[in-house]
Design a protein around this motif. Structure first.
Motif, mmCIF file in Angstrom:
data_model
loop_
_atom_site.group_PDB
_atom_site.id
_atom_site.type_symbol
_atom_site.label_atom_id
_atom_site.label_comp_id
_atom_site.label_asym_id
_atom_site.label_seq_id
_atom_site.Cartn_x
_atom_site.Cartn_y
_atom_site.Cartn_z
ATOM 1 N N UNK A 186 0.832 -1.203 0.000
ATOM 2 C CA UNK A 186 0.000 0.000 0.000
ATOM 3 C C UNK A 186 0.865 1.251 0.000
ATOM 4 N N UNK A 187 0.204 2.388 -0.065
ATOM 5 C CA UNK A 187 0.893 3.667 -0.016
ATOM 6 C C UNK A 187 1.305 4.152 -1.391
ATOM 7 N N UNK A 188 1.994 5.294 -1.414
ATOM 8 C CA UNK A 188 2.365 5.894 -2.699
ATOM 9 C C UNK A 188 3.338 5.036 -3.521
ATOM 10 N N UNK A 189 4.052 4.138 -2.874
ATOM 11 C CA UNK A 189 5.014 3.298 -3.588
ATOM 12 C C UNK A 189 4.558 1.838 -3.633
ATOM 13 N N UNK A 190 3.247 1.653 -3.614
ATOM 14 C CA UNK A 190 2.652 0.322 -3.674
ATOM 15 C C UNK A 190 3.135 -0.433 -4.918
ATOM 16 N N UNK A 200 14.050 -3.779 0.504
ATOM 17 C CA UNK A 200 14.646 -4.655 1.503
ATOM 18 C C UNK A 200 13.801 -4.503 2.760
ATOM 19 N N UNK A 201 13.509 -5.584 3.476
ATOM 20 C CA UNK A 201 12.684 -5.483 4.680
ATOM 21 C C UNK A 201 13.337 -4.587 5.737
ATOM 22 N N UNK A 202 12.503 -3.909 6.493
ATOM 23 C CA UNK A 202 12.974 -3.022 7.553
ATOM 24 C C UNK A 202 11.965 -1.930 7.804
ATOM 25 N N UNK A 256 11.012 -4.376 -9.647
ATOM 26 C CA UNK A 256 11.139 -2.920 -9.657
ATOM 27 C C UNK A 256 11.327 -2.420 -8.225
ATOM 28 N N UNK A 257 12.563 -2.044 -7.897
ATOM 29 C CA UNK A 257 12.939 -1.610 -6.552
ATOM 30 C C UNK A 257 12.545 -0.162 -6.306
ATOM 31 N N UNK A 258 12.342 0.176 -5.036
ATOM 32 C CA UNK A 258 12.226 1.574 -4.648
ATOM 33 C C UNK A 258 13.524 2.273 -5.064
#
Length: 139
Positions: free
Chosen positions: A23-27, A32-34, A114-116
């Protein structure tokens, strides 16, 4: 605004764990988890807490790898990255509403998702230093 986060380069059998935002703007983008480092919290403590909350598992051995500085349009991100293992027998599972999918990626698969933007720069470096990052001699 400056945002500090801790991210885990979680290793297992020659692969690292990637998580897809639910979710959110970068859904739909991968990371990487954190998560956010709270006031008075160390990057390691933040990562331990976030993995419990978001993946339902405990962290094993971890050590600092790199700090990524990235300017998003609305804030500056400072991401403390730690190379780590999950506790023995731990099986990560995505928390509902946080991540929609988890995937273990090999070196050859790193750029298949597709990474952030901030994570992408780190992942490109990981591809280059893969053998050093995944060796246990760092422990």
């Amino acid at each position: 605004m400056n945002v500090r986060v801790s991210a885990g380069i979680i290793r297992n059998g020659g692969r690292i764990l990637a998580a897809r935002r639910a979710s959110g703007p970068q859904e739909g983008l991968w990371e990487l988890p954190g998560g956010k480092i709270e006031d008075g919290e160390s990057p390691l403590a933040a990562l331990q807490r976030e993995l419990r909350e978001e993946l339902g598992c405990e962290l094993g051995v971890a050590w600092p790898y790199d700090t990524v500085e990235y300017d998003y349009p609305d804030f500056h991100l400072s991401m403390e990255c730690l190379v780590c293992n999950l506790a023995e027998g731990a099986e990560p599972s995505p928390a509902e509403g946080v991540h929609s999918e988890l995937r273990w990626l090999s070196r050859e698969e790193l750029l298949d998702v597709e990474w952030l933007p901030a994570d992408r720069a780190l992942v490109e470096g990981l591809a280059y230093y893969w053998n050093q990052v995944l060796e246990d001699q760092m422990l």
